[in-house]
Design a protein around this motif. Structure first.
Motif, PDB file in Angstrom:
ATOM      1  N   LEU A 132      32.459  44.979  39.250  1.00 46.66           N
ATOM      2  CA  LEU A 132      33.646  45.824  39.107  1.00 46.66           C
ATOM      3  C   LEU A 132      34.633  45.581  40.249  1.00 46.66           C
ATOM      4  O   LEU A 132      35.838  45.404  40.022  1.00 46.66           O
ATOM      5  N   ASP A 133      34.121  45.552  41.474  1.00 46.37           N
ATOM      6  CA  ASP A 133      35.002  45.396  42.627  1.00 46.37           C
ATOM      7  C   ASP A 133      35.708  44.046  42.612  1.00 46.37           C
ATOM      8  O   ASP A 133      36.920  43.963  42.884  1.00 46.37           O
ATOM      9  N   LEU A 134      34.972  42.996  42.308  1.00 40.91           N
ATOM     10  CA  LEU A 134      35.572  41.659  42.279  1.00 40.91           C
ATOM     11  C   LEU A 134      36.595  41.551  41.148  1.00 40.91           C
ATOM     12  O   LEU A 134      37.657  40.933  41.316  1.00 40.91           O
ATOM     13  N   SER A 135      36.290  42.152  40.005  1.00 42.91           N
ATOM     14  CA  SER A 135      37.237  42.123  38.883  1.00 42.91           C
ATOM     15  C   SER A 135      38.517  42.870  39.237  1.00 42.91           C
ATOM     16  O   SER A 135      39.625  42.431  38.901  1.00 42.91           O
ATOM     17  N   HIS A 136      38.395  43.989  39.929  1.00 41.23           N
ATOM     18  CA  HIS A 136      39.581  44.734  40.362  1.00 41.23           C
ATOM     19  C   HIS A 136      40.392  43.922  41.367  1.00 41.23           C
ATOM     20  O   HIS A 136      41.632  43.913  41.316  1.00 41.23           O
ATOM     21  N   ASP A 137      39.708  43.232  42.279  1.00 48.65           N
ATOM     22  CA  ASP A 137      40.412  42.405  43.251  1.00 48.65           C
ATOM     23  C   ASP A 137      41.194  41.295  42.552  1.00 48.65           C
ATOM     24  O   ASP A 137      42.327  40.976  42.933  1.00 48.65           O
ATOM     25  N   THR A 138      40.588  40.721  41.521  1.00 49.17           N
ATOM     26  CA  THR A 138      41.237  39.625  40.794  1.00 49.17           C
ATOM     27  C   THR A 138      42.378  40.125  39.914  1.00 49.17           C
ATOM     28  O   THR A 138      43.455  39.525  39.871  1.00 49.17           O
ATOM     29  N   LEU A 139      42.153  41.226  39.205  1.00 51.81           N
ATOM     30  CA  LEU A 139      43.092  41.681  38.179  1.00 51.81           C
ATOM     31  C   LEU A 139      44.115  42.711  38.657  1.00 51.81           C
ATOM     32  O   LEU A 139      45.081  42.991  37.939  1.00 51.81           O
ATOM     33  N   GLY A 140      43.904  43.257  39.833  1.00 52.20           N
ATOM     34  CA  GLY A 140      44.752  44.367  40.269  1.00 52.20           C
ATOM     35  C   GLY A 140      46.232  44.087  40.178  1.00 52.20           C
ATOM     36  O   GLY A 140      47.002  44.864  39.599  1.00 52.20           O
ATOM     37  N   ALA A 141      46.667  42.956  40.742  1.00 50.96           N
ATOM     38  CA  ALA A 141      48.093  42.622  40.716  1.00 50.96           C
ATOM     39  C   ALA A 141      48.562  42.352  39.297  1.00 50.96           C
ATOM     40  O   ALA A 141      49.690  42.725  38.922  1.00 50.96           O
ATOM     41  N   ALA A 142      47.706  41.715  38.483  1.00 47.67           N
ATOM     42  CA  ALA A 142      48.073  41.437  37.090  1.00 47.67           C
ATOM     43  C   ALA A 142      48.249  42.725  36.302  1.00 47.67           C
ATOM     44  O   ALA A 142      49.151  42.839  35.460  1.00 47.67           O
ATOM     45  N   VAL A 143      47.398  43.716  36.566  1.00 46.96           N
ATOM     46  CA  VAL A 143      47.524  44.996  35.874  1.00 46.96           C
ATOM     47  C   VAL A 143      48.846  45.661  36.227  1.00 46.96           C
ATOM     48  O   VAL A 143      49.577  46.153  35.349  1.00 46.96           O
TER      49      VAL A 143
END
Length: 279
Positions: A132-143
């Motif tokens: 979850l944490d890594l996915s948020h780090d990757t996708l945060g700016a895209a979201v």
């Protein structure tokens, strides 16, 4: 006047080069379309705007919802390597550039969950949280950018054995612009080869977050992308589940045939129409 709800409307996944052959079908009703050119690195690293301009020209008069398949080749959104995550963020930003140019309102992103993960994350809660944490780090700016563009990011099942994992991942962003995609062939592969639930369970699990469905048939062994009717997916059960989600939540997920042979899109649509499942 009948109160029976209209059957769901089918759309398609196509490349720009396929549009002339399917333009009339796409325009006869407001069929949803997913352009798949913009997931390829050789397209994203070239003059892709010329390709986008051609798509817009060919789609003049198209009233359905337009989306793209986002980049996914060679990476996961939950990579432990920070350098890889930086590359993934750049690729996702390129995909959103294409959405902005095309006026697309959806981009497909691949799930980070694997069969290996299913068998190992259960006994290591720290590892589950790390995904979850890594996915948020990757996708945060895209979201955040997707929210500003009016684009919905849909997370598609790939190897997912537990239908709920990526639903919980999507929900964890707390954004109306992160939702769920179900690929029927991927779900059937997981069901047939790894002991996952049947395809309709993936639809039901997505619930109110279901925004997108890739329709393809398989034998439960590999990712075939066959025309519906050529494999062993229980299509009536799949469409009952779709209808149940739509009725319960008032949503209209994008239903798109994603086939190995794009020339057979209308053949697949004809099979589902003749079965009384869609139009």
């Amino acid at each position: 006047m009948s109160n029976t709800p209209a059957l769901p409307l089918l759309g398609a996944c196509l490349n720009v080069e396929d549009l002339p052959d399917h333009r009339d079908w796409l325009l006869e009703q407001p069929r949803d379309l997913e352009l798949q050119d913009f997931c390829r690195t050789e397209v994203l690293d070239s003059d892709w705007r010329a390709r986008a301009a051609r798509a817009k020209s060919l789609l003049e008069g198209h009233k359905g919802r337009l989306g793209i398949h986002g980049p996914f080749w060679g990476f996961t959104i939950a990579s432990k390597d920070p350098d890889i995550r930086a590359v993934v963020r750049r690729r996702l930003d390129q995909g959103l550039d294409a959405c902005a140019e095309l006026g697309a309102t959806m981009m497909v992103v691949h799930s980070p969950y694997t069969t290996w993960g299913y068998n190992n994350l259960g006994h290591d809660q720290a590892a589950r949280q790390q995904v979850l944490d890594l996915s948020h780090d990757t996708l945060g700016a895209a979201v955040r950018r997707a929210e500003s563009l009016g684009v919905i990011l849909v997370i598609e099942n790939i190897e997912d054995k537990d239908p709920m994992e990526r639903v919980l991942l999507a929900r964890s962003f707390g954004s109306a612009h992160v939702r769920v995609s179900v690929d029927t062939g991927h779900a059937n592969y997981a069901h047939g080869s790894t002991g996952a639930p049947p395809v309709d369970h993936y639809i039901t699990a997505a619930g109110e977050l279901l925004d997108h469905v890739h329709l393809q048939d398989t034998d439960g062994y590999g990712d075939r992308h066959w025309v519906p009717g050529e494999g062993n997916i229980a299509w009536p059960a799949v469409f009952r589940a779709i209808a149940g989600v739509m009725a319960a939540h008032g949503t209209t997920p994008r239903l798109k045939l994603e086939l190995k042979e794009n020339a057979r899109i209308r053949e697949g649509a004809a099979f589902l129409t003749a079965a009384g499942l869609a139009r």
